[in-house]
Design an enzyme around this catalytic site. Structure first.
Site: not given
Length: 701
Positions: A15, A18, A396
Site C-alpha cells: 500500500c 507502507c 506534420d
C-alpha cells in the site's frame, strides 16, 4: 566523489502508506544519502551504501523482499489458502462466527464468547496490532495505528464483538487491496517478461544458448519459427513474418527480409532468421519502453499532487476532531465518557484517507500500463491528463498524414540537358541531405546507369533546398520559392508548376548560374488510414485539425481537402511551425503529431507532443510526451479516449472516497454508525476505488 546509486525491484509492497514508511525507514540508515521509491513499478533507487539485508530489515513490517534490478525474479504462485495472512483471516472468521453463536445462545457477553472474540482479535490481528503498537510508541499515525486504537478502544469499553469484526474486515480489505494493486502492477511485469532471457548465438558454426546480458553488438543470433526474438538487430539471413504487437500494438504481422530491423520481444512466426545484434540488452527498444513507463508511473499527475496536498492537512485535522469529540462533550455537556469515546473512535476510523490517497496513482499506473501493452508510450501522468483536454491537433504532413516515402513522378528538362542528366545533377547534391524528398530523388537515381557526380561545398538551405559546386558551377536544388528569391520565373514555368501542385505533387527546381535546368515533381501517397483517423478524432471531441507543412500551398490544400482537415498551413519553416502552435492555443489545448525528428521544436511547444514510429527511432522516444510505437496513427484516437476515461475514473474515485466519508460522518451524529460500519466505509471505499481503477486495464476503452 559521487555516491553509488543502486536500483532494486521489490516484492510484497502492498500500500501507499507502507511505501512511505519503507522509504522513511531506509532514510534512517546512516550510510544512505537519498531514496526514491516508485510505488507503481515496485522499484527502489538508493543513493549511498546499503545492503539488501538492511533494506529488507527496513521493509520487514510489510514483508518486503528486495532484488537487484537486473536479476530476473521468478514469481512463485502460492495458492490462496496457503498464504499465511489468508489462513489467519479464515481462522479469525471462524472464531468470530463461533463467538456470535455462543453469545446468541447464552446471551450477552459471557466468558466463552469473550474468549472466542479475543482469540479472533489476536489471531486475525496479530501483525496489525504489532505494527500499530510500534507506530503508536513513535506517534506515527497510519492506518495500522488507527485500527489498533479502534480495536483496543472497543475492548476497553467491553465491545469485544465489535473489535473482532474490525480486525476481520481490515484483514479482508488488506487482502483485496494487495491483490488489486498486484493486478495493476502486472501491466509492467508483463512487459518485463516479453523478451526472452536467453538467446541462441552462432559462433564458429555452432549454436550456444547464452543469457542476453552476455551478448555483444555484432553477435549473430538464430531465431527459429515460433520463437521470440531476444535482441534488437538486423536480419542478415532468412525471411519471415514477425508479430510486433508486443512493441507497436500492430495486430498484423510484418514480413521481414534481409536488412530489415527486428525488435526484442517480438514473435517470429514461420521462417528461420539470423539476426546481427545492434543493441545491448539494456538498450533494446523494450528495455527503453520499460524504463520510460516506470519513470512515467512515478511522476505525479496534477490531480494527484492536489490530493496529496489535501491529505497532508486532512489527516491531522481528523485526529484533532476525533480527540475533541472524545473529550469536550463529556466535560461540557455531562455526556457519558464511554459513549463519546466510542464516537471519537468511529470518527478516527472513518477519517482515514487511504482511499483518497490511492485514488489517483492507481488509475494512472493502470492506464499507462494498458497503453504500453497497446503500443503507446505515455511519459507521465501529466501528459495522460492533458491529452484528454486536447481541442486542437496539428499534424506534420510528410511521414505522418502521408506515407513518408515520396516517389519521383515527373522530370521535365527545360535546357539542353536530358531528363537523366537533370536527375543525376539533383541526386549528386541531395546525396548529402536528410530530407525525405532527397531520399526520393536518390531512389530514382539508383535506376540510372551513370554514377553520381563529385560535388564540392555542399550547403543545406533550411526548409528551402540545398546547393553545391559541380564542375566549377554553383548548382541549386530547391523549391520554386527559393528560385523566385534569386530570379523571376517565366509565366509558362509558373503554370507548369501550378498544374503539378494541384495534383498534390511537390515541385523541385534544378538550376545553375546559367539558368534553369529542369523541374522534378515528387508525390507522397496519403496513408490509407489517415481519413478514417481524422473522422474518428472529430467524433471523440477534437474541434480542430490542422496540417503544418513546409510544402507549397497547392499541394497542401489538395491533401487537406482529401482528408477533411479544418485548416492547412503551408510553406512553413521549422521556427514558423513553433509560432503556429503558439497561435493555435487560442482555441484550447494543442497536441502536435510528427515523427519526432524534424519537428522536435514544435512537439516541445505543444501542450502534448506525440511522435510516431517510436519503435524505429530513439529520437521519437526522447523528444515526445507520447510515442506511438507503430509507424501510423491508428492508436491516436485510442490514446485520447484512454486519457478521457482515466480522468473520469480519477474523478469517480475521489467522489467515492470523499462521498462515503461524508455519509459515514453524518451517520455518527444520530449515533447510527458503529465501529465495524466505519471500517466497512473506509476499507470499502479503498477496495471500490482500486477495483474501479482496474477497469482501465480493459482494451476496449
Amino acid at each position: 566523489m559521487a555516491a553509488e546509486k543502486n536500483v532494486y525491484r521489490l516484492q510484497g509492497l502492498t500500500c501507499t502508506n507502507c511505501a512511505a514508511k519503507f522509504e522513511k525507514n531506509i532514510r534512517q540508515i546512516d550510510t544512505v544519502e537519498d531514496v526514491q521509491l516508485n510505488f507503481g513499478a515496485s522499484k527502489l533507487t538508493v543513493t549511498g551504501d546499503a545492503s539488501i539485508l538492511q533494506l529488507e530489515e527496513a521493509g520487514a513490517f510489510d514483508g518486503i523482499k528486495v532484488f537487484p534490478e537486473k536479476q530476473r525474479v521468478i514469481k512463485q504462485h502460492i495458492p490462496f489458502w496457503k498464504k499465511r495472512e489468508n489462513q489467519t483471516t479464515i481462522a479469525s472468521l471462524i472464531l468470530l462466527l463461533a463467538g456470535y453463536g455462543v453469545s446468541t445462545s447464552n446471551g450477552g457477553n459471557n466468558w466463552l464468547s469473550i474468549a472466542l472474540f479475543l482469540a479472533a482479535i489476536l489471531i486475525g490481528g496479530y501483525s496489525l496490532m504489532k505494527e500499530g503498537l510500534r507506530n503508536l510508541s513513535k506517534l506515527d499515525f497510519d492506518m495500522s495505528t488507527l485500527m489498533t486504537i479502534a480495536v483496543i478502544g472497543a475492548a476497553l469499553i467491553g465491545d469485544w464483538a465489535e473489535g473482532a469484526v474490525v480486525v476481520f474486515l481490515f484483514s479482508v480489505s488488506e487482502a483485496l487491496e494487495s491483490y488489486s494493486i498486484d493486478k495493476a502492477r502486472n501491466s509492467i511485469s508483463s512487459l518485463i517478461d516479453i523478451a526472452p532471457s536467453t538467446a541462441i548465438v552462432l559462433r564458429g558454426g555452432k549454436e550456444f544458448e547464452v543469457d542476453v546480458e552476455n551478448l555483444q553488438i555484432n553477435d549473430v543470433i538464430l531465431i527459429k519459427p515460433g520463437q521470440k526474438i531476444a535482441m534488437d538487430g538486423e536480419v542478415i539471413q532468412g525471411d519471415s513474418s514477425v508479430n510486433q504487437a508486443a512493441i507497436t500494438g500492430e495486430s498484423v504481422p510484418v514480413h521481414k527480409v534481409l536488412g530489415d530491423e527486428v525488435f526484442a520481444g517480438t514473435l517470429n512466426e514461420e521462417g528461420s532468421l539470423q539476426v546481427r545484434v545492434t543493441k545491448l540488452a539494456e538498450d533494446t527498444t523494450i528495455a527503453k519502453i520499460i524504463h520510460l513507463v516506470e519513470e512515467a508511473q512515478a511522476e505525479k499527475a496534477p490531480t494527484q499532487q492536489f490530493v496529496d496536498r489535501f491529505a497532508k492537512y486532512y489527516t491531522p485535522a481528523i485526529l484533532v476532531i476525533s480527540l475533541l469529540i472524545m473529550v469536550i462533550p463529556p466535560l461540557t455537556m455531562g455526556g457519558l465518557w464511554g459513549e463519546w469515546f466510542y464516537k471519537g473512535l468511529v470518527v478516527l476510523v472513518v477519517g482515514c484517507p487511504c482511499a483518497l490517497v490511492i485514488s489517483t496513482p492507481i488509475a494512472i499506473v493502470t492506464a499507462i500500463g494498458n497503453a504500453a501493452r497497446n503500443g503507446v508510450l505515455i511519459k507521465g501522468g501529466i501528459h495522460l491528463e492533458e491529452t484528454g483536454q486536447i481541442k486542437v491537433i496539428a499534424f506534420d504532413k510528410t511521414g505522418t498524414l502521408t506515407e513518408g516515402r515520396p516517389e519521383v513522378t515527373d522530370i521535365i528538362s527545360v535546357s539542353s540537358m536530358t531528363e537523366d542528366e537533370v536527375l543525376l545533377q539533383a541526386a549528386s547534391i541531395e546525396k548529402f541531405s536528410q530530407h525525405p524528398l532527397a531520399s526520393s530523388i536518390m531512389r530514382a537515381a539508383e535506376k540510372l546507369t551513370d554514377s553520381l557526380i563529385e560535388v564540392e561545398n555542399f550547403q543545406s538551405i533550411t526548409g528551402k533546398g540545398a546547393k553545391a559546386v559541380i564542375d566549377g558551377q554553383l548548382v541549386h536544388v530547391g523549391s520554386p520559392n527559393l528560385y523566385r528569391e534569386m530570379s523571376p520565373l517565366g509565366s509558362s514555368f509558373e503554370q507548369q508548376i501550378l498544374d503539378l501542385q494541384q495534383q498534390g505533387k511537390t515541385v523541385m527546381m534544378v538550376w545553375s548560374e546559367k539558368g534553369l535546368n529542369g523541374i522534378i515533381a515528387v508525390a507522397d501517397q496519403v496513408r490509407k488510414s489517415s481519413l478514417s483517423i481524422i473522422q474518428k478524432l472529430y467524433t471523440i471531441g477534437i474541434e480542430k485539425t490542422v496540417m503544418l507543412t513546409g510544402d507549397n500551398h497547392s499541394t497542401a490544400k489538395a491533401i487537406g481537402q482529401q482528408l477533411g482537415l479544418s485548416e492547412v498551413k503551408a510553406e512553413l519553416l521549422p521556427h514558423e511551425k513553433v509560432q503556429m502552435i503558439k497561435s493555435l492555443r487560442q482555441y484550447g489545448k494543442v497536441a502536435m503529431v510528427g515523427d519526432g525528428v524534424n519537428d522536435a521544436p514544435a512537439l516541445a511547444t505543444a501542450n502534448v507532443g506525440i511522435a510516431m514510429g517510436g519503435a524505429g527511432t530513439d529520437t521519437a522516444l526522447e523528444t515526445a510526451d507520447i510515442a506511438l510505437m507503430a509507424d501510423d496513427l491508428e492508436k491516436l484516437p485510442y490514446t485520447i479516449k484512454l486519457s478521457k476515461r482515466t480522468k473520469q475514473v480519477i474523478l469517480q474515485n475521489i467522489s467515492i472516497a470523499l462521498g462515503l466519508k461524508v455519509l459515514a460522518l453524518l451517520l455518527i451524529i444520530p449515533g447510527w454508525l458503529t465501529l465495524w460500519m466505519a471500517v466497512m466505509a473506509d476499507m470499502g471505499a479503498t477496495v471500490i476505488v482500486v477495483l474501479n481503477s482496474l477497469r482501465l486495464m480493459r482494451n476496449n476503452v
